[in-house]
Scaffold this motif. Structure first.
Motif, PDB file in Angstrom:
ATOM      1  N   TRP A   1       0.833  -1.213   0.000  1.00 38.61           N
ATOM      2  CA  TRP A   1       0.000   0.000   0.000  1.00 38.61           C
ATOM      3  C   TRP A   1       0.864   1.259   0.000  1.00 38.61           C
ATOM      4  O   TRP A   1       0.591   2.207  -0.746  1.00 38.61           O
ATOM      5  CB  TRP A   1      -0.920  -0.014   1.211  1.00 38.61           C
ATOM      6  CG  TRP A   1      -1.863   1.146   1.261  1.00 38.61           C
ATOM      7  CD1 TRP A   1      -1.669   2.359   1.886  1.00 38.61           C
ATOM      8  CD2 TRP A   1      -3.165   1.235   0.647  1.00 38.61           C
ATOM      9  NE1 TRP A   1      -2.736   3.182   1.713  1.00 38.61           N
ATOM     10  CE2 TRP A   1      -3.681   2.524   0.953  1.00 38.61           C
ATOM     11  CE3 TRP A   1      -3.924   0.358  -0.125  1.00 38.61           C
ATOM     12  CZ2 TRP A   1      -4.926   2.939   0.510  1.00 38.61           C
ATOM     13  CZ3 TRP A   1      -5.175   0.787  -0.562  1.00 38.61           C
ATOM     14  CH2 TRP A   1      -5.651   2.047  -0.256  1.00 38.61           C
ATOM     15  N   THR A   2       1.900   1.270   0.830  1.00 38.00           N
ATOM     16  CA  THR A   2       2.731   2.477   0.964  1.00 38.00           C
ATOM     17  C   THR A   2       3.729   2.619  -0.190  1.00 38.00           C
ATOM     18  O   THR A   2       3.793   3.674  -0.827  1.00 38.00           O
ATOM     19  CB  THR A   2       3.475   2.461   2.294  1.00 38.00           C
ATOM     20  OG1 THR A   2       4.232   1.235   2.404  1.00 38.00           O
ATOM     21  CG2 THR A   2       2.511   2.534   3.459  1.00 38.00           C
TER      22      THR A   2
ATOM     23  N   ALA B   1       0.668  -9.071  -3.121  1.00 41.32           N
ATOM     24  CA  ALA B   1      -0.173  -8.359  -2.149  1.00 41.32           C
ATOM     25  C   ALA B   1      -0.837  -7.146  -2.793  1.00 41.32           C
ATOM     26  O   ALA B   1      -2.029  -6.882  -2.568  1.00 41.32           O
ATOM     27  CB  ALA B   1       0.672  -7.930  -0.949  1.00 41.32           C
ATOM     28  N   ALA B   2      -0.078  -6.394  -3.609  1.00 40.41           N
ATOM     29  CA  ALA B   2      -0.658  -5.240  -4.305  1.00 40.41           C
ATOM     30  C   ALA B   2      -1.735  -5.685  -5.283  1.00 40.41           C
ATOM     31  O   ALA B   2      -2.783  -5.021  -5.422  1.00 40.41           O
ATOM     32  CB  ALA B   2       0.446  -4.478  -5.045  1.00 40.41           C
TER      33      ALA B   2
ATOM     34  N   TYR C   1      -3.529   5.781  -6.370  1.00 41.97           N
ATOM     35  CA  TYR C   1      -3.995   5.123  -7.588  1.00 41.97           C
ATOM     36  C   TYR C   1      -5.364   4.444  -7.423  1.00 41.97           C
ATOM     37  O   TYR C   1      -6.161   4.426  -8.369  1.00 41.97           O
ATOM     38  CB  TYR C   1      -2.965   4.095  -8.050  1.00 41.97           C
ATOM     39  CG  TYR C   1      -1.615   4.683  -8.336  1.00 41.97           C
ATOM     40  CD1 TYR C   1      -1.470   5.814  -9.137  1.00 41.97           C
ATOM     41  CD2 TYR C   1      -0.451   4.127  -7.800  1.00 41.97           C
ATOM     42  CE1 TYR C   1      -0.230   6.366  -9.397  1.00 41.97           C
ATOM     43  CE2 TYR C   1       0.799   4.657  -8.055  1.00 41.97           C
ATOM     44  CZ  TYR C   1       0.905   5.785  -8.855  1.00 41.97           C
ATOM     45  OH  TYR C   1       2.131   6.322  -9.112  1.00 41.97           O
ATOM     46  N   LEU C   2      -5.625   3.857  -6.254  1.00 41.78           N
ATOM     47  CA  LEU C   2      -6.898   3.141  -6.069  1.00 41.78           C
ATOM     48  C   LEU C   2      -8.109   4.073  -6.180  1.00 41.78           C
ATOM     49  O   LEU C   2      -9.067   3.747  -6.909  1.00 41.78           O
ATOM     50  CB  LEU C   2      -6.888   2.410  -4.725  1.00 41.78           C
ATOM     51  CG  LEU C   2      -8.118   1.540  -4.426  1.00 41.78           C
ATOM     52  CD1 LEU C   2      -8.254   0.429  -5.461  1.00 41.78           C
ATOM     53  CD2 LEU C   2      -8.024   0.929  -3.029  1.00 41.78           C
ATOM     54  N   PRO C   3      -8.120   5.242  -5.508  1.00 42.37           N
ATOM     55  CA  PRO C   3      -9.256   6.163  -5.714  1.00 42.37           C
ATOM     56  C   PRO C   3      -9.401   6.606  -7.166  1.00 42.37           C
ATOM     57  O   PRO C   3     -10.534   6.789  -7.641  1.00 42.37           O
ATOM     58  CB  PRO C   3      -8.911   7.346  -4.805  1.00 42.37           C
ATOM     59  CG  PRO C   3      -8.019   6.782  -3.756  1.00 42.37           C
ATOM     60  CD  PRO C   3      -7.208   5.734  -4.467  1.00 42.37           C
ATOM     61  N   ASN C   4      -8.272   6.787  -7.861  1.00 42.25           N
ATOM     62  CA  ASN C   4      -8.356   7.154  -9.283  1.00 42.25           C
ATOM     63  C   ASN C   4      -9.102   6.094 -10.073  1.00 42.25           C
ATOM     64  O   ASN C   4      -9.981   6.407 -10.892  1.00 42.25           O
ATOM     65  CB  ASN C   4      -6.949   7.321  -9.865  1.00 42.25           C
ATOM     66  CG  ASN C   4      -6.277   8.596  -9.395  1.00 42.25           C
ATOM     67  OD1 ASN C   4      -6.943   9.505  -8.915  1.00 42.25           O
ATOM     68  ND2 ASN C   4      -4.967   8.659  -9.521  1.00 42.25           N
TER      69      ASN C   4
ATOM     70  N   ARG D   1      -0.786   1.347 -12.461  1.00 44.92           N
ATOM     71  CA  ARG D   1       0.494   2.041 -12.363  1.00 44.92           C
ATOM     72  C   ARG D   1       1.210   1.665 -11.062  1.00 44.92           C
ATOM     73  O   ARG D   1       2.435   1.512 -11.037  1.00 44.92           O
ATOM     74  CB  ARG D   1       0.268   3.555 -12.437  1.00 44.92           C
ATOM     75  CG  ARG D   1       1.528   4.389 -12.175  1.00 44.92           C
ATOM     76  CD  ARG D   1       2.548   4.177 -13.274  1.00 44.92           C
ATOM     77  NE  ARG D   1       3.748   4.929 -12.998  1.00 44.92           N
ATOM     78  CZ  ARG D   1       4.765   4.491 -12.255  1.00 44.92           C
ATOM     79  NH1 ARG D   1       4.693   3.276 -11.714  1.00 44.92           N
ATOM     80  NH2 ARG D   1       5.822   5.215 -12.065  1.00 44.92           N
ATOM     81  N   GLY D   2       0.456   1.496  -9.976  1.00 41.50           N
ATOM     82  CA  GLY D   2       1.067   1.125  -8.706  1.00 41.50           C
ATOM     83  C   GLY D   2       1.672  -0.265  -8.753  1.00 41.50           C
ATOM     84  O   GLY D   2       2.707  -0.523  -8.110  1.00 41.50           O
TER      85      GLY D   2
END
Length: 273
Positions: free
Chosen positions: A59-60, A243-244, A67-70, A225-226
């Motif tokens: 996450w960090t 995990a991502a 990126y997730l809210p986008n 992208r993350g």
């Protein structure tokens, strides 16, 4: 006895199919909780001690909080736009006679054949002319345009199966065509709309190439992208990448769990033809 044996064989095949479908998800979750050493050796099926810290690192370090809210914004906006345009287009193609109807249907089919990357240059030039490069609005508009051809044809097949008596009865009661569509026809098309929402939602959620073309600002990128932050030949961190990835697919899985009945109903009702 033969019927019982046949039913047992069918159940066995269904169980095998379910195991095959769930295996990638199970491997993803197990791998995301392992250390790098456990993952590379592959000697243990389950992690000796679940590494929940992998999710915190993903996450960090992956900046998923940006990126997730986008991706949520892009997916919700694009799917809503696709549903509005494709439902109206599908209804017109199914129920309204007009000149060039066959040409419009053929054009929608032809647009589905063109590979998405082949239109990136034209889309980019169009966004430059409109001043919408590096813009969320421009990105969503292209996503809506890309999703309409397939969705309109799906909705056309669904509307074509509805009885015409509904519109005739509404017209006798004095309802306008637009009011009949919004209050009578559209509620009956709910399974088809949900099927379209799931199909296009998955496509938009997983989109990444177009974002690379349109966005210069990294803060506007979708969640894929993350995931690329953990793809490196020099410092492989596959357990963090898993995990991502688990974080990125969680919203889609939750949505599908709540909408699965409507999806199955929409497909079985003939929405996808």
């Amino acid at each position: 006895m033969k019927a019982l044996a046949g039913r047992g064989g069918l159940y066995a095949l269904l169980v095998l199919a379910a195991v095959g479908a769930l295996f990638p998800i199970a491997w993803l979750l197990i791998g995301s909780l392992q250390t790098s050493d456990e993952l590379y050796r592959g000697t243990k099926l389950l992690p000796a001690k679940p590494q929940w810290s992998n999710y915190v690192t993903a996450w960090t370090d992956g900046d998923l909080g940006t990126y997730l809210p986008n991706s949520v914004i892009y997916t919700v906006s694009a799917v809503m736009g696709i549903l509005v345009v494709s439902s109206m287009a599908g209804y017109a193609l199914a129920r309204i006679e007009f000149r060039g109807k066959s040409a419009v249907t053929f054009a929608l089919l032809a647009l589905m054949i063109i590979p998405a990357p082949a239109s990136f240059i034209a889309q980019y030039k169009l966004m430059v002319m409109l001043g919408l490069t590096n813009s969320r609005v421009g990105y969503v508009l292209i996503l809506v345009a890309a999703g309409v051809p397939l969705s309109a044809l799906i909705m056309r097949g669904f509307f074509a199966n509805l009885p015409k008596d509904l519109e005739e009865a509404a017209a006798i009661d004095g309802s306008t065509a637009l009011n009949t569509f919004a209050r009578v026809i559209l509620p009956l098309a709910r399974p088809g709309l949900i099927a379209v929402a799931v199909i296009q939602g998955l496509a938009v959620w997983n989109e990444y190439l177009l974002a690379l073309v349109l966005f210069d600002d990294d803060r506007l990128m979708p969640i894929q992208r993350g995931l690329t932050n953990f793809v490196s030949a020099e410092t492989p961190v596959q357990n963090i990448l898993l995990a991502a990835t688990a974080i990125s697919v969680l919203p889609v899985v939750v949505f599908y769990v709540f909408a699965q009945r409507q999806v199955v109903q929409g497909i079985s009702s003939g929405a996808v033809k």
